[in-house]
Scaffold this active site. Structure first.
Site: not given
Length: 439
Positions: A205, A283
């Site tokens: 994206d 992350d």
């Protein structure tokens, strides 16, 4: 065929040299000739007529040399043909620069086309920047979109699509577990199976800037040579339009905060992280002190990626308030021709402390009330987690911490633009370390 001819030529030359050596030994031992005797007949003893013997040897040599001349000409003809054919063979082009693959992490978004179209539009070389699309989820429509690019991309498909057993309270986070599993598998493909030495990771994206490839190409040598760095990111968490300096598209920073969203790592780092790769929330795991180990990332003033994926496992967290307004760079900066030595730790810290703590201290009211005198920069000081959050929220920059590190922060300093002036939201002088309870 040509290899066989080359072998014959070598063998022929060897036999010719051997024959000459034997012939010379025999000629020195030949006797004087008698009437009617064959000139090439071999004798057992020399004569006393040395001059006559030499003349006879010379005549014999002349005949032998004429014969050998014909043989050499034949060899030369074959050799010339062989060389010419080799020259006509297609040459294998080996890149003189390091190959930097782009790994696109995909799942079930058919809008991956937007991501791939921009990558292909701005990619300067297919050889230097192979695009690898790793797809999870098994989504047929997305797979069809990826296959439509043919050999412009390499399409990998994660083989393990099974559900992951998680704690009952983590059932709603199943997607984060699958993402972490996919990253682990995809990075192993890049580094272990395809044997690359670095990679730039892009989610499906993300849209990239015109100088996206140039940006990462310029930072690869720095990442390899500086052990205080562990990644380079294309993303500025506070990079919304109005919060960045439009005149400083070439400005780069060190950051203690791992940004992600288009980032490069080396094989050596993956070898360090892979054995302990987390089951989920990879992350945030990267932002923990145990992984970061006081190393920094490079990030730009103006982002080289833009996210257009509101829907995802994070359910649009931060998207409507921050991410959708991130400014994407449109100016091509020739980073590979710039001097980036100012990003080395010792130089950078020295310059940072001089600029930040040499700047005049101002208040929030000074900034919002238009009371700043001069072009800046200016320092706005915080002393606690709460004071940082209050100032950050009122100034409309991101106010969260991960393991005590604010977004974009380096040594506690957050740099941003406000009303046309540079502002450093900074801790008091003498900062030493982050407080991990600030999360």
């Amino acid at each position: 065929m040509f290899r066989k001819k080359g072998t014959l030529i070598i063998c022929g030359t060897f036999l010719l040299i051997t024959w000459n050596a034997i012939l010379l030994l025999l000629l020195w031992g030949r006797p004087p000739s008698k009437p009617g005797q064959d000139q090439r007949e071999v004798a057992t003893r020399p004569t006393n007529n040395v001059l006559g013997d030499v003349l006879e040897i010379a005549k014999t040599f002349e005949a032998e040399l004429e014969m050998q001349k014909k043989i050499l000409l034949e060899i030369q003809n074959h050799k010339s043909l062989w060389k010419q054919t080799n020259r006509e063979r297609p040459k294998v082009v080996v890149p003189t620069q390091p190959v930097i693959p782009i790994l696109v992490i995909a799942c079930n978004r058919v809008t991956v086309r937007r991501c791939l179209d921009k990558l292909l539009q701005f990619r300067p070389s297919a050889e230097l920047y192979p695009i690898i699309v790793s797809q999870d989820c098994g989504h047929a429509e997305t797979a069809e979109v990826i296959r439509s690019y043919g050999n412009q991309v390499t399409h990998l498909q994660q083989p393990d699509l099974s559900a992951i057993a998680v704690k009952p309270q983590h059932k709603k986070f199943q997607g984060y577990y699958k993402i972490s599993r996919h990253y682990h598998w995809a990075l192993n493909q890049v580094f272990k199976n395809l044997s690359h030495s670095s990679v730039v990771i892009v989610e499906d994206d993300l849209e990239v800037a015109p100088d996206f490839f140039e940006y990462f190409r310029s930072l690869l040598p720095l990442l390899k040579s500086d052990p205080t760095l562990w990644c380079a990111s294309a993303w500025n968490d506070n990079g919304r339009d109005g919060f960045v300096d439009p005149a400083k598209a070439n400005l780069l920073y060190r950051s203690d905060f791992f940004p992600g969203l288009g980032w490069m790592l080396l094989k050596e780092l993956w070898e360090e992280l892979e054995p302990k790769w987390p089951a989920a929330f990879w992350d945030d795991w990267m932002r923990e002190p145990e992984q970061r180990r006081n190393r920094a990332c490079i990030r730009p003033e103006i982002s080289r990626t833009l996210t257009f994926g509101r829907q995802g496992v994070s359910l649009g967290q931060f998207y409507d308030k921050y991410l959708r307004y991130i400014k994407l760079n449109t100016e091509f900066v020739p980073f590979t021709k710039l001097d980036l030595s100012y990003l080395k730790e010792e130089t950078y810290i020295k310059d940072l402390e001089k600029e930040v703590y040499g700047a005049p201290v101002v208040t929030y009211e000074d900034i919002t009330g238009g009371q700043l005198n001069g072009p800046g920069p200016f320092r706005l000081q915080y002393s606690s987690k709460d004071s940082f959050k209050l100032l950050a929220r009122n100034l409309a920059i991101m106010d969260d911490f991960k393991s005590g590190v604010p977004r974009t922060g380096y040594r506690g300093v957050v740099s941003f633009f406000s009303r046309g002036r540079r502002i450093y939201l900074a801790p008091p002088p003498g900062w030493t370390q982050y407080d991990t309870t600030w999360s």
